[in-house]
Design a protein around this motif. Structure first.
Motif, PDB file in Angstrom:
ATOM      1  N   THR A 161       0.840  -1.189   0.000  1.00  0.00           N
ATOM      2  CA  THR A 161       0.000   0.000   0.000  1.00  0.00           C
ATOM      3  C   THR A 161       0.879   1.245   0.000  1.00  0.00           C
ATOM      4  O   THR A 161       2.072   1.188   0.314  1.00  0.00           O
ATOM      5  CB  THR A 161      -0.906   0.046   1.241  1.00  0.00           C
ATOM      6  OG1 THR A 161      -0.080   0.201   2.404  1.00  0.00           O
ATOM      7  CG2 THR A 161      -1.762  -1.210   1.350  1.00  0.00           C
ATOM      8  N   GLU A 162       0.288   2.360  -0.323  1.00  0.00           N
ATOM      9  CA  GLU A 162       1.033   3.616  -0.300  1.00  0.00           C
ATOM     10  C   GLU A 162       1.539   3.910   1.105  1.00  0.00           C
ATOM     11  O   GLU A 162       2.672   4.376   1.280  1.00  0.00           O
ATOM     12  CB  GLU A 162       0.152   4.761  -0.796  1.00  0.00           C
ATOM     13  CG  GLU A 162       0.882   6.073  -0.879  1.00  0.00           C
ATOM     14  CD  GLU A 162       0.071   7.166  -1.551  1.00  0.00           C
ATOM     15  OE1 GLU A 162       0.610   8.286  -1.644  1.00  0.00           O
ATOM     16  OE2 GLU A 162      -1.068   6.919  -1.990  1.00  0.00           O
ATOM     17  N   GLU A 163       0.749   3.591   2.119  1.00  0.00           N
ATOM     18  CA  GLU A 163       1.161   3.817   3.508  1.00  0.00           C
ATOM     19  C   GLU A 163       2.377   2.957   3.870  1.00  0.00           C
ATOM     20  O   GLU A 163       3.309   3.428   4.517  1.00  0.00           O
ATOM     21  CB  GLU A 163       0.007   3.529   4.470  1.00  0.00           C
ATOM     22  CG  GLU A 163      -1.146   4.511   4.372  1.00  0.00           C
ATOM     23  CD  GLU A 163      -2.073   4.246   3.184  1.00  0.00           C
ATOM     24  OE1 GLU A 163      -2.065   3.121   2.609  1.00  0.00           O
ATOM     25  OE2 GLU A 163      -2.794   5.182   2.800  1.00  0.00           O
ATOM     26  N   GLN A 164       2.372   1.693   3.461  1.00  0.00           N
ATOM     27  CA  GLN A 164       3.511   0.814   3.729  1.00  0.00           C
ATOM     28  C   GLN A 164       4.777   1.341   3.037  1.00  0.00           C
ATOM     29  O   GLN A 164       5.849   1.359   3.631  1.00  0.00           O
ATOM     30  CB  GLN A 164       3.220  -0.612   3.233  1.00  0.00           C
ATOM     31  CG  GLN A 164       2.181  -1.336   4.027  1.00  0.00           C
ATOM     32  CD  GLN A 164       1.746  -2.627   3.337  1.00  0.00           C
ATOM     33  OE1 GLN A 164       1.617  -2.688   2.124  1.00  0.00           O
ATOM     34  NE2 GLN A 164       1.522  -3.658   4.141  1.00  0.00           N
ATOM     35  N   TYR A 165       4.638   1.778   1.795  1.00  0.00           N
ATOM     36  CA  TYR A 165       5.786   2.283   1.052  1.00  0.00           C
ATOM     37  C   TYR A 165       6.338   3.555   1.695  1.00  0.00           C
ATOM     38  O   TYR A 165       7.544   3.702   1.876  1.00  0.00           O
ATOM     39  CB  TYR A 165       5.412   2.550  -0.409  1.00  0.00           C
ATOM     40  CG  TYR A 165       6.555   3.126  -1.203  1.00  0.00           C
ATOM     41  CD1 TYR A 165       7.609   2.321  -1.606  1.00  0.00           C
ATOM     42  CD2 TYR A 165       6.587   4.478  -1.520  1.00  0.00           C
ATOM     43  CE1 TYR A 165       8.676   2.846  -2.325  1.00  0.00           C
ATOM     44  CE2 TYR A 165       7.649   5.014  -2.235  1.00  0.00           C
ATOM     45  CZ  TYR A 165       8.688   4.188  -2.628  1.00  0.00           C
ATOM     46  OH  TYR A 165       9.745   4.717  -3.329  1.00  0.00           O
ATOM     47  N   GLU A 166       5.461   4.484   2.054  1.00  0.00           N
ATOM     48  CA  GLU A 166       5.922   5.744   2.641  1.00  0.00           C
ATOM     49  C   GLU A 166       6.601   5.509   3.985  1.00  0.00           C
ATOM     50  O   GLU A 166       7.586   6.168   4.312  1.00  0.00           O
ATOM     51  CB  GLU A 166       4.769   6.734   2.758  1.00  0.00           C
ATOM     52  CG  GLU A 166       4.227   7.226   1.420  1.00  0.00           C
ATOM     53  CD  GLU A 166       5.270   7.888   0.522  1.00  0.00           C
ATOM     54  OE1 GLU A 166       6.271   8.443   1.027  1.00  0.00           O
ATOM     55  OE2 GLU A 166       5.098   7.834  -0.706  1.00  0.00           O
ATOM     56  N   LYS A 167       6.113   4.547   4.777  1.00  0.00           N
ATOM     57  CA  LYS A 167       6.761   4.214   6.048  1.00  0.00           C
ATOM     58  C   LYS A 167       8.166   3.666   5.789  1.00  0.00           C
ATOM     59  O   LYS A 167       9.146   4.074   6.419  1.00  0.00           O
ATOM     60  CB  LYS A 167       5.939   3.190   6.817  1.00  0.00           C
ATOM     61  CG  LYS A 167       6.550   2.777   8.143  1.00  0.00           C
ATOM     62  CD  LYS A 167       5.649   1.804   8.887  1.00  0.00           C
ATOM     63  CE  LYS A 167       6.196   1.522  10.254  1.00  0.00           C
ATOM     64  NZ  LYS A 167       6.984   0.333  10.345  1.00  0.00           N
TER      65      LYS A 167
ATOM     66  N   SER B 181       8.447   8.990  -5.089  1.00  0.00           N
ATOM     67  CA  SER B 181       7.132   8.903  -4.446  1.00  0.00           C
ATOM     68  C   SER B 181       6.424   7.632  -4.926  1.00  0.00           C
ATOM     69  O   SER B 181       6.783   7.033  -5.942  1.00  0.00           O
ATOM     70  CB  SER B 181       6.293  10.127  -4.779  1.00  0.00           C
ATOM     71  OG  SER B 181       5.887  10.085  -6.133  1.00  0.00           O
ATOM     72  N   TYR B 182       5.422   7.236  -4.196  1.00  0.00           N
ATOM     73  CA  TYR B 182       4.668   6.008  -4.501  1.00  0.00           C
ATOM     74  C   TYR B 182       4.137   6.028  -5.937  1.00  0.00           C
ATOM     75  O   TYR B 182       4.180   5.033  -6.642  1.00  0.00           O
ATOM     76  CB  TYR B 182       3.522   5.863  -3.502  1.00  0.00           C
ATOM     77  CG  TYR B 182       2.746   4.582  -3.627  1.00  0.00           C
ATOM     78  CD1 TYR B 182       3.248   3.396  -3.090  1.00  0.00           C
ATOM     79  CD2 TYR B 182       1.509   4.548  -4.242  1.00  0.00           C
ATOM     80  CE1 TYR B 182       2.539   2.210  -3.177  1.00  0.00           C
ATOM     81  CE2 TYR B 182       0.791   3.359  -4.334  1.00  0.00           C
ATOM     82  CZ  TYR B 182       1.310   2.204  -3.809  1.00  0.00           C
ATOM     83  OH  TYR B 182       0.603   1.034  -3.897  1.00  0.00           O
TER      84      TYR B 182
ATOM     85  N   ARG C 281      10.544   6.448   4.724  1.00  0.00           N
ATOM     86  CA  ARG C 281      11.003   7.278   5.845  1.00  0.00           C
ATOM     87  C   ARG C 281      12.114   6.595   6.631  1.00  0.00           C
ATOM     88  O   ARG C 281      12.985   7.246   7.182  1.00  0.00           O
ATOM     89  CB  ARG C 281       9.846   7.601   6.793  1.00  0.00           C
ATOM     90  CG  ARG C 281       8.866   8.629   6.287  1.00  0.00           C
ATOM     91  CD  ARG C 281       7.892   9.062   7.373  1.00  0.00           C
ATOM     92  NE  ARG C 281       7.135   7.970   7.958  1.00  0.00           N
ATOM     93  CZ  ARG C 281       5.965   7.518   7.495  1.00  0.00           C
ATOM     94  NH1 ARG C 281       5.430   8.046   6.405  1.00  0.00           N
ATOM     95  NH2 ARG C 281       5.337   6.532   8.110  1.00  0.00           N
TER      96      ARG C 281
END
Length: 80
Positions: free
Chosen positions: A23-29, A67-68, A32
């Motif tokens: 997910t986009e959230e998993q990738y962004e985490k 970015s995702y 970081r």
């Protein structure tokens, strides 16, 4: 995904397509927490316990993560 004869066992498969979706959230985490990423494929002898876990292939490391929405397909090909 791989084209295989029904008599083959999984360890005899040498070419196929591996798909991993995050997910986009998993990738962004992950983005970081790390400055780079690489795709890797691992196999296990027992899927229930993960006994015999081993790395079977990996891609080159990708630095400067985008970015995702800008992610590209990563290919692992043992014939190259």
């Amino acid at each position: 995904f791989a084209e295989v004869n029904s008599d083959l066992t999984v360890y005899e498969v040498s070419k196929g397509t591996w798909i991993y979706i995050m997910t986009e959230e998993q990738y962004e985490k992950m983005r970081r927490e790390s400055a780079s990423i690489r795709a890797s494929l691992q196999r296990v002898s027992d899927v229930s316990t993960h006994d015999g876990q081993r790395l079977t292939s990996t891609s080159l490391k990708v630095d400067n993560l985008v970015s995702y929405d800008e992610l590209e397909l990563v290919t692992i090909d043992s014939e190259r």
